[in-house]
Write a protein that holds these residues in place. Structure first.
Motif, PDB file in Angstrom:
ATOM      1  N   HIS A 105      37.912  37.678  41.666  1.00 47.65           N
ATOM      2  CA  HIS A 105      37.643  39.125  41.555  1.00 47.65           C
ATOM      3  C   HIS A 105      38.905  39.865  41.165  1.00 47.65           C
ATOM      4  O   HIS A 105      40.019  39.343  41.347  1.00 47.65           O
ATOM      5  N   ASP A 116      45.801  39.027  44.930  1.00 50.54           N
ATOM      6  CA  ASP A 116      44.547  38.668  45.596  1.00 50.54           C
ATOM      7  C   ASP A 116      43.404  38.781  44.584  1.00 50.54           C
ATOM      8  O   ASP A 116      43.141  39.870  44.068  1.00 50.54           O
ATOM      9  N   GLY A 117      42.732  37.691  44.318  1.00 50.07           N
ATOM     10  CA  GLY A 117      41.624  37.685  43.362  1.00 50.07           C
ATOM     11  C   GLY A 117      42.106  37.568  41.935  1.00 50.07           C
ATOM     12  O   GLY A 117      41.618  36.739  41.164  1.00 50.07           O
ATOM     13  N   GLU A 150      34.404  42.437  45.429  1.00 52.28           N
ATOM     14  CA  GLU A 150      34.583  41.406  46.473  1.00 52.28           C
ATOM     15  C   GLU A 150      35.016  42.042  47.787  1.00 52.28           C
ATOM     16  O   GLU A 150      34.563  41.673  48.858  1.00 52.28           O
ATOM     17  N   GLU A 151      35.935  43.016  47.678  1.00 49.77           N
ATOM     18  CA  GLU A 151      36.531  43.568  48.901  1.00 49.77           C
ATOM     19  C   GLU A 151      35.568  44.448  49.685  1.00 49.77           C
ATOM     20  O   GLU A 151      35.805  44.730  50.858  1.00 49.77           O
ATOM     21  N   HIS A 210      43.025  30.811  44.337  1.00 51.39           N
ATOM     22  CA  HIS A 210      43.322  32.041  45.080  1.00 51.39           C
ATOM     23  C   HIS A 210      44.678  31.917  45.753  1.00 51.39           C
ATOM     24  O   HIS A 210      45.130  30.808  46.027  1.00 51.39           O
ATOM     25  N   GLN A 213      47.261  33.929  51.082  1.00 48.20           N
ATOM     26  CA  GLN A 213      47.185  35.135  51.930  1.00 48.20           C
ATOM     27  C   GLN A 213      47.670  34.879  53.351  1.00 48.20           C
ATOM     28  O   GLN A 213      47.430  35.675  54.247  1.00 48.20           O
ATOM     29  N   HIS A 379      35.950  34.884  50.767  1.00 46.62           N
ATOM     30  CA  HIS A 379      36.004  34.689  49.318  1.00 46.62           C
ATOM     31  C   HIS A 379      34.589  34.607  48.756  1.00 46.62           C
ATOM     32  O   HIS A 379      33.668  34.169  49.450  1.00 46.62           O
TER      33      HIS A 379
HETATM   34 MN    MN Z   1      40.411  37.739  47.301  1.00 52.86          MN
END
Ligand code: MN
Ligand code: HGY
Ligand code: MN
Length: 432
Positions: A105, A116-117, A150-151, A210, A213, A379
Motif C-alpha cells: 500500500h 511503510d507499504g 491499508e491504514e 515490507h 517496523q 498487513h
Molecule cells: Mn504497512
C-alpha cells in the motif's frame, strides 16, 4: 610473458568465469528504488519530514497517479478495481494460469513515514523492471497490486477477498470520508464492490515485501525477516458520558468527569494486557475530550481501543476483561461507558510453509542472512490469506521506528528485499 600468451591466459580465465557470471543472481537497483521512494514521499511531505498521505486524501490520489505512471512505463496493463485497488498486470507465457499477486500500500498514517507499504510497492515495481531488463517472461501472469486504504482497516484487501460489507463502508477514516466516499473519490465503485473480490483458489500466491517496523533484524544484524504469521487486530470506539459543568463552582466531590474516567480506562487497559503472559498488545491511541475547555469539567470522552495478538480467542478474552473492569470505573466515576466494535477487524493469519522455504532459499542464494519471525503489524496479506497462500518478506527498520517521520530503511536493505522477492516469485512460478 609475451603478449600472445597473456591474451590466451586472459581468455582462459574469462572462459572459466563466464558460467559463474551468467549464474550470478539478478539484483535490484538500490539507487532506482531509493529515488522512487523519495519521489513518492514528496506527496504529502509535511514540515516534520513525515508523510501525510492518509487514504482518500488529495495526496493519496497524487501518490497513486505517480505509481500508475511507473506501472504504465514498465509496460503493465493497469486497471482500478471497484475497491479502487490499483492492479498492474504482466502477461505470462501461459496467460490463463492463476496469477502471482504481489504489492502492498502507499497510504500512510497521519504524520507517518516514507517506507511503510511504499517499499512493498516500489519493490514490486522493481521486480517488473528487472524482469523487463533481463527479458524474462514468467510462465503464469503477474499482478502488481496497490491496496486501497491499508491504514484505515485493510479496506482494499478486504474487498479483494469479498469481505468489505456495507457496514464496513460506513466507517470514517482519518481523511474524514467514509470508506464508500473514499473509494468513489479514488475512482472505485462501492455499488459494485463485489466485482473486486477474488475467490478461494483464484490466485497462485500473494507476496508482500515490507519493512519490519520493529527492531529485531537491525539489532541482530540480519538482512531478511521471513514472516511466519501476522497478528489479528480489533478496534473499538469507546464513549464515556459524564456531565459537563462549571470547573470553578462544582465541588470535587460528586463530579462526573469523563476525562478522569478515560484516564482510569487507559491505565486499566494497560494493566489487563500486561496481566497475561505473552506478546499481546493493547493501546488507547486516540482520546478526544469534549467540550475541551480549561474551565469546563469534560462531559464526554471518545477514545479508541485497539487489541492485537496472534490468537483471536485471546484478543476477545482480553476484551471481556476490559469490559468487566470498565463497568466498575463507570460506577465509581458516575459515568456511562459504551463500546462500539468497529467493523475493521483483521484476523490473525499464517504464511505458507513452502513460500517461507522459497524466501529462505532465495536469501541464501543471494548471500543474505535471515530469520523467521512473527509480524506485530497488520498487513494486507492477512486478508488475502483467506483466499490463497501468502508469504511476507521483511527488511530492517532503523531503530525499530515506524508510523513516524523517523521511519527509515536503507537503499541496500530495500534492494535486498526486492532481490529476494524476485527470486521467490520465479521459484513459485516455476512450480506447477
Ligand atoms: Mn504497512
Ligand atoms: O496498523 C498496522 O499494523 C499497519 O501498519 N497497518
Ligand atoms: Mn502501517
Amino acid at each position: 610473458m609475451n603478449l600472445k600468451r597473456c591474451a590466451t591466459a586472459t581468455a582462459l580465465i574469462l572462459l572459466f568465469l563466464a558460467p559463474a557470471l551468467a549464474q550470478s543472481p539478478v539484483r535490484a537497483d538500490a539507487s532506482r528504488m531509493e529515488s522512487r521512494i523519495k519521489a513518492l514521499s514528496q506527496f504529502g511531505l509535511n514540515a516534520n519530514g513525515g508523510s501525510d498521505r492518509v487514504a482518500f486524501s488529495e495526496h493519496d490520489k497524487q501518490g497513486r497517479e505517480y505509481i500508475i505512471g511507473l506501472m504504465k512505463n514498465a509496460g503493465l496493463e493497469v486497471r482500478i478495481d471497484a475497491a479502487a485497488n490499483i492492479i498492474g498486470r504482466r502477461k505470462g507465457r501461459f496467460d490463463d494460469r492463476k496469477p502471482i499477486v504481489f504489492g502492498s500500500h502507499i497510504d500512510t498514517v497521519p504524520n507517518g513515514g516514507a517506507y511503510d507499504g511504499c517499499v512493498g510497492v516500489i519493490g514490486a515495481l522493481e521486480v517488473i523492471e528487472l524482469l523487463n531488463e533481463n527479458k524474462i517472461t514468467t510462465d503464469g501472469p503477474l499482478e502488481v497490486i496497490v491496496f486501497t486504504d491499508e491504514e484505515g482497516g485493510l479496506t482494499g484487501s478486504r474487498a479483494f477477498v469479498g469481505d468489505l460489507g456495507t457496514e464496513a463502508q460506513t466507517v470514517v477514516n482519518n481523511s474524514g470520508k467514509t470508506i464508500a466516499e473514499g473509494i468513489r473519490f479514488l475512482g472505485g465503485d462501492p455499488g459494485r464492490i463485489a466485482e473486486a473480490a477474488r475467490k478461494e483458489g483464484d490466485i497462485k500466491a500473494y507476496l508482500e515485501l515490507h519493512i519490519e517496523q520493529g527492531g529485531v533484524l537491525e539489532s541482530k544484524g540480519l538482512n531478511i525477516g521471513v514472516v511466519e504469521g501476522i497478528v489479528g487486530i480489533e478496534w473499538w470506539e469507546v464513549t464515556i458520558e459524564g456531565f459537563a459543568n462549571h470547573a470553578g463552582t462544582t465541588p470535587m466531590k460528586g463530579r462526573r468527569d469523563a476525562v478522569l474516567a478515560g484516564a482510569r480506562f487507559a491505565l486499566m487497559v494497560n494493566e489487563v494486557v500486561n496481566s497475561l503472559g505473552g506478546a499481546q498488545v493493547g493501546t488507547v491511541g486516540k482520546f478526544v475530550a469534549e467540550p475541551g475547555a480549561p474551565n469546563v469539567i469534560p462531559g464526554k470522552v471518545t477514545l479508541s481501543l485497539e487489541l492485537r495478538d496472534l490468537s483471536a480467542e485471546r484478543i476477545f478474552r482480553m476484551y471481556n476483561m476490559i469490559e468487566k473492569r470498565a463497568i466498575v470505573i463507570a460506577d465509581e466515576t458516575g459515568t456511562e461507558i459504551n463500546f462500539r466494535h468497529l467493523d475493521v477487524s483483521a484476523i490473525p493469519a499464517l504464511t505458507d510453509e513452502g513460500f517461507k522455504s522459497a524466501i529462505e532459499a532465495s536469501a541464501k542464494e543471494l548471500g543474505l542472512t535471515y530469520q523467521r519471525m512473527p509480524s506485530g503489524a497488520g498487513h494486507d496479506a492477512q486478508d488475502v490469506a483467506k483466499i490463497g497462500p501468502i508469504g511476507m518478506i521483511f527488511v530492517p527498520s532503523r531503530g525499530g521506528i515506524s508510523h513516524a517521520p523517523a521511519e527509515f530503511t536503507s537503499a541496500e536493505d530495500m534492494a535486498n528485499g526486492a532481490s529476494v522477492l524476485l527470486r521467490t516469485i520465479l521459484a513459485i512460478d516455476g512450480k506447477e
